[in-house]
Structures are given as C-alpha cells and as structure tokens.
Design an enzyme around this catalytic site. Structure first.
Site, short mmCIF file in Angstrom:
data_model
loop_
_atom_site.label_atom_id
_atom_site.label_comp_id
_atom_site.label_asym_id
_atom_site.label_seq_id
_atom_site.Cartn_x
_atom_site.Cartn_y
_atom_site.Cartn_z
N GLY A 16 5.69 41.14 57.17
CA GLY A 16 6.66 40.86 56.02
C GLY A 16 7.60 39.80 56.15
O GLY A 16 8.89 40.03 55.85
N TYR B 227 9.53 56.10 47.95
CA TYR B 227 10.07 55.21 49.02
C TYR B 227 10.78 56.05 50.24
O TYR B 227 10.68 55.72 51.51
CB TYR B 227 11.03 54.20 48.43
CG TYR B 227 11.63 53.33 49.41
CD1 TYR B 227 10.86 52.19 49.65
CD2 TYR B 227 13.03 53.27 49.54
CE1 TYR B 227 11.71 51.14 50.69
CE2 TYR B 227 13.63 52.24 50.22
CZ TYR B 227 12.85 51.12 50.91
OH TYR B 227 13.63 50.01 51.57
N ASN C 21 8.32 45.28 59.52
CA ASN C 21 9.45 45.04 58.45
C ASN C 21 8.78 45.14 57.10
O ASN C 21 9.40 45.61 56.00
CB ASN C 21 10.12 43.75 58.68
CG ASN C 21 10.67 43.17 57.48
OD1 ASN C 21 11.85 43.73 57.37
ND2 ASN C 21 10.18 42.52 56.72
N LYS D 16 9.83 56.04 54.07
CA LYS D 16 10.72 55.61 54.96
C LYS D 16 11.01 56.85 56.30
O LYS D 16 11.42 56.76 57.11
CB LYS D 16 11.87 54.85 54.40
CG LYS D 16 11.53 53.77 53.68
CD LYS D 16 11.16 52.53 54.60
CE LYS D 16 11.20 51.28 54.06
NZ LYS D 16 10.52 50.43 55.01
N ASP E 175 -2.85 42.46 55.34
CA ASP E 175 -2.03 43.06 54.55
C ASP E 175 -1.76 44.69 55.20
O ASP E 175 -2.80 45.15 55.77
CB ASP E 175 -2.89 43.44 53.21
CG ASP E 175 -2.10 44.40 52.28
OD1 ASP E 175 -1.46 45.28 52.60
OD2 ASP E 175 -2.69 44.44 51.01
N VAL E 176 -0.49 45.02 55.54
CA VAL E 176 -0.18 46.02 56.40
C VAL E 176 -0.72 47.23 55.82
O VAL E 176 -1.18 48.43 56.53
CB VAL E 176 1.16 46.28 56.71
CG1 VAL E 176 1.81 44.95 57.41
CG2 VAL E 176 2.15 46.65 55.50
N SER F 264 7.90 36.57 55.41
CA SER F 264 7.76 35.34 54.44
C SER F 264 8.75 35.18 53.67
O SER F 264 9.05 34.03 53.33
CB SER F 264 6.50 35.34 53.36
OG SER F 264 6.45 36.66 52.48
N ARG F 265 9.93 36.06 53.52
CA ARG F 265 11.03 36.15 52.87
C ARG F 265 12.06 37.11 53.39
O ARG F 265 11.48 37.99 54.08
CB ARG F 265 10.72 35.85 51.33
CG ARG F 265 10.39 37.26 50.77
CD ARG F 265 10.51 37.27 49.41
NE ARG F 265 10.09 38.57 48.73
CZ ARG F 265 8.73 39.01 48.50
NH1 ARG F 265 7.82 37.94 48.51
NH2 ARG F 265 8.47 40.16 47.96
P1 NAP Z 1 11.38 41.53 50.18
O1 NAP Z 1 12.50 40.58 50.01
O2 NAP Z 1 10.62 42.09 48.89
O3 NAP Z 1 10.30 41.22 51.18
C1 NAP Z 1 9.30 41.97 51.56
C2 NAP Z 1 8.26 41.33 52.28
O4 NAP Z 1 7.48 42.33 52.75
C3 NAP Z 1 7.63 40.09 51.73
O5 NAP Z 1 7.49 39.03 53.05
C4 NAP Z 1 6.26 40.45 51.54
O6 NAP Z 1 5.18 39.55 51.58
C5 NAP Z 1 6.09 41.47 52.44
N1 NAP Z 1 4.83 42.65 52.24
C6 NAP Z 1 5.20 43.36 51.29
N2 NAP Z 1 3.89 44.16 51.33
C7 NAP Z 1 3.17 43.67 52.40
C8 NAP Z 1 1.92 44.00 53.02
N3 NAP Z 1 1.11 45.08 52.30
N4 NAP Z 1 1.64 43.49 54.02
C9 NAP Z 1 2.26 42.39 54.68
N5 NAP Z 1 3.46 42.12 54.09
C10 NAP Z 1 3.94 42.81 52.71
O7 NAP Z 1 12.12 42.85 50.77
P2 NAP Z 1 13.22 42.84 52.05
O8 NAP Z 1 14.54 43.30 51.22
O9 NAP Z 1 13.46 41.82 52.75
O10 NAP Z 1 12.89 44.40 52.63
C11 NAP Z 1 12.57 44.16 54.14
C12 NAP Z 1 12.32 45.47 54.50
O11 NAP Z 1 13.51 46.19 54.68
C13 NAP Z 1 11.37 46.48 53.90
O12 NAP Z 1 10.85 47.45 54.59
C14 NAP Z 1 12.40 47.40 53.05
O13 NAP Z 1 12.12 48.53 52.55
C15 NAP Z 1 13.79 47.34 54.09
N6 NAP Z 1 14.92 47.55 53.34
C16 NAP Z 1 15.56 46.85 52.44
C17 NAP Z 1 16.72 46.90 51.76
C18 NAP Z 1 17.44 46.05 50.91
O14 NAP Z 1 18.40 46.23 50.45
N7 NAP Z 1 16.79 44.76 50.73
C19 NAP Z 1 17.28 48.14 52.19
C20 NAP Z 1 16.94 49.07 52.89
C21 NAP Z 1 15.50 48.71 53.34
P3 NAP Z 1 4.52 38.75 50.33
O15 NAP Z 1 5.57 38.28 49.50
O16 NAP Z 1 3.57 37.85 50.93
O17 NAP Z 1 3.66 39.76 49.96
#
Ligand code: NAP
Length: 240
Positions: free
Chosen positions: A9, A152, A87, A156, A60-61, A11-12
């Site tokens: 994950g 979620y 991630n 987690k 796709d994970v 890509s962003r």
């Molecule tokens: P995000 O901006 O939505 O980015 C999610 C990334 O995961 C994207 O690159 C997406 O790729 C990829 N992804 C989603 N489903 C996937 C799959 N099945 N296989 C491969 N790649 C997949 O999320 P983020 O905020 O950066 O979050 C990253 C991690 O941190 C996650 O595990 C999230 O639960 C955790 N987290 C985030 C926060 C927060 O406040 N942001 C807080 C606590 C925990 P594509 O676009 O190519 O699908």
C-alpha cells in the site's frame, strides 16, 4: 549486498512516505499497490531521482492466491525480502447494526488477511537470511475501539496479536517483528474527520504527518532496533 524492502500500500499516504524514508544506497524499495499504478510509479520516480533503487510491484494483499503467486516468484528470483512493511489497509465504517457483510469481510481480508497472505510466502525465505525486519501497521482504534469501526478495530487488534506471536517465533532468527499504531494522520483515509474532533481528542491538538509515522517505521527497520521485537509503538500525539 542489496537489501530488498517491500512496503505494501505504498502508492500514497503513509506507505508512500515510508517507502521514501526507507530508501538508501544499499536498499531496493519495492512499492506495492493495488489499483493506482501511476501513483506507485510516481513514488518510484521520486526515489530514483534521489539516486536509489525502486520498483513497483502489483498485488492485492487481500487476494491469497495472487499474493502467493507473485511473492513466491519474487522469492525465487531475488531470495526474498529483508524488510517488509505491511501497511496496506482500508476502512469501511458503519454502525454495527447496519454493517454489511462486505464491509466486515473486506476490512478483515485487507488488514488481517493481508498479514497472512503477504508474510506466509515470505517468512521462510527471510528465516534463511537470518536477519529481517517486519513492521505491521495497526491503529489506536485497535487499542481503544472506535464507534463505527468494529470491523477495522477487530482487524487491527488481530494484527497486534499476530505481530506478538510471530515476534516470539522469529526472535531467535535475527528477525524483529513490531507494530506501529498511528492516531489521526493526515491522509486520504482521515480527510473526512473534522479538525475540531482532532483538536479535542489529541493531546498535541493536531493530526500527525505521514513523515512522523515513517520516522518510527524507519527506526524499527534499522540495525539499531535489533533488541526491539513484539512491540506496538503508538504514533498518536499523546493518545495512549
Ligand atoms: P490511504 O491513504 O487510504 O492509502 C492506502 C494505501 O493502501 C494505498 O496505497 C492503497 O493502494 C493501498 N491498499 C489498499 N488496499 C490494498 C490492497 N488490498 N492491496 C494492496 N494495497 C492496498 O491510507 P493511509 O492513511 O496511508 O493508511 C495506511 C495504513 O495506516 C493503513 O493500514 C491504515 O489502516 C493505517 N492507519 C492510518 C491512519 C490515518 O489516520 N491515516 C490511522 C491509523 C492507522 P491503491 O490506491 O493502489 O488501492
């Protein structure tokens, strides 16, 4: 020897920041993505522009057979990964009485299923290297619960239990397995959360940046973290 580093994950958001932060002269960064190839390629371009090696890797994970096929082929060709950051994650929030099967299943299959689908084909090759770092992204939602996030928080929390168990299994092999639990981090995933809620619930009064998460992951992936395993490190601005 070049170390192969996988960030799922990437890509962003947080994953992209981790991929950029982990880039180094002796590392090849593999940027996994599911749907956004061009975003993943932009992250690779940014890393290459700094003179380091990076490639994109599509799977796709949540797809067990797909992960097995791509990752076994990778291990065959390159001998596996030295560093793995699990991630990739999604949310599909709903109050529990209204939660659809698909919302429960997709979140479980991505975060908790992803742990198994990615690590199962890759752990044995890492054991053969007798050195490794695995970091799993969890969330403070796993520790506190959160309205609308039973799926979620459960997924987690499962990642935390799996992290601690795998850490015990791999401790004698030079492999450290840890989890990072972000609070509110500024990404697409959290953009719907009001700034007022964040100010009220975070002791530091602000959301964290993706770089602040990446710094902690970077330490856990370093040689310096050699006596840290089975831990959950909050990156949450004081939410404990
Ligand atoms: P995000 O901006 O939505 O980015 C999610 C990334 O995961 C994207 O690159 C997406 O790729 C990829 N992804 C989603 N489903 C996937 C799959 N099945 N296989 C491969 N790649 C997949 O999320 P983020 O905020 O950066 O979050 C990253 C991690 O941190 C996650 O595990 C999230 O639960 C955790 N987290 C985030 C926060 C927060 O406040 N942001 C807080 C606590 C925990 P594509 O676009 O190519 O699908």
């Amino acid at each position: 020897m070049t170390k192969h580093v996988l960030v799922t994950g990437a890509s962003r958001g947080i994953g992209a920041a981790i991929a950029c932060r982990l880039a180094a002269a002796d590392r090849h960064i593999w940027i996994n993505y599911r749907s956004s190839e061009s975003d993943a390629e932009s992250v690779a371009v940014e890393i290459r522009a700094r003179g380091f090696e990076a490639s994109i890797l599509h799977f796709d994970v949540s797809d067990r057979a797909g992960c097995k096929s791509v990752l076994e082929a990778f291990a065959e060709e390159y001998g596996g990964f030295d560093v793995i950051v699990n991630n990739a994650g999604i949310t599909a929030d709903a109050p529990f009485p209204g939660m659809e099967d698909e919302q429960w299943d997709s979140v479980m299959q991505t975060s908790l299923g992803g742990f198994y689908n990615v690590l199962r084909p890759l752990v044995m090759p890492m054991i053969r290297k007798r050195w490794g770092r695995i970091v799993n992204m969890t969330s403070i939602a796993a520790l506190h619960g959160n309205r609308g996030q039973t799926n979620y928080a459960a997924a987690k929390a499962g990642v935390i239990g799996a992290t601690k168990s795998l850490a015990r299994e791999l401790a004698s092999r030079g492999i450290c397995v840890n989890a990072v639990a972000p609070g509110f981090i500024d990404t697409e995933m959290s953009e719907h959360i009001s700034r007022d809620i964040i100010r009220q619930s975070v002791p530091m009064g602000r959301a964290g940046s993706v770089q602040e998460v990446a710094e902690v992951v970077s330490f856990l992936c370093s040689d310096g973290a050699s006596y840290v395993t089975g831990e959950v490190i909050n990156v949450s601005g004081g939410i404990i």
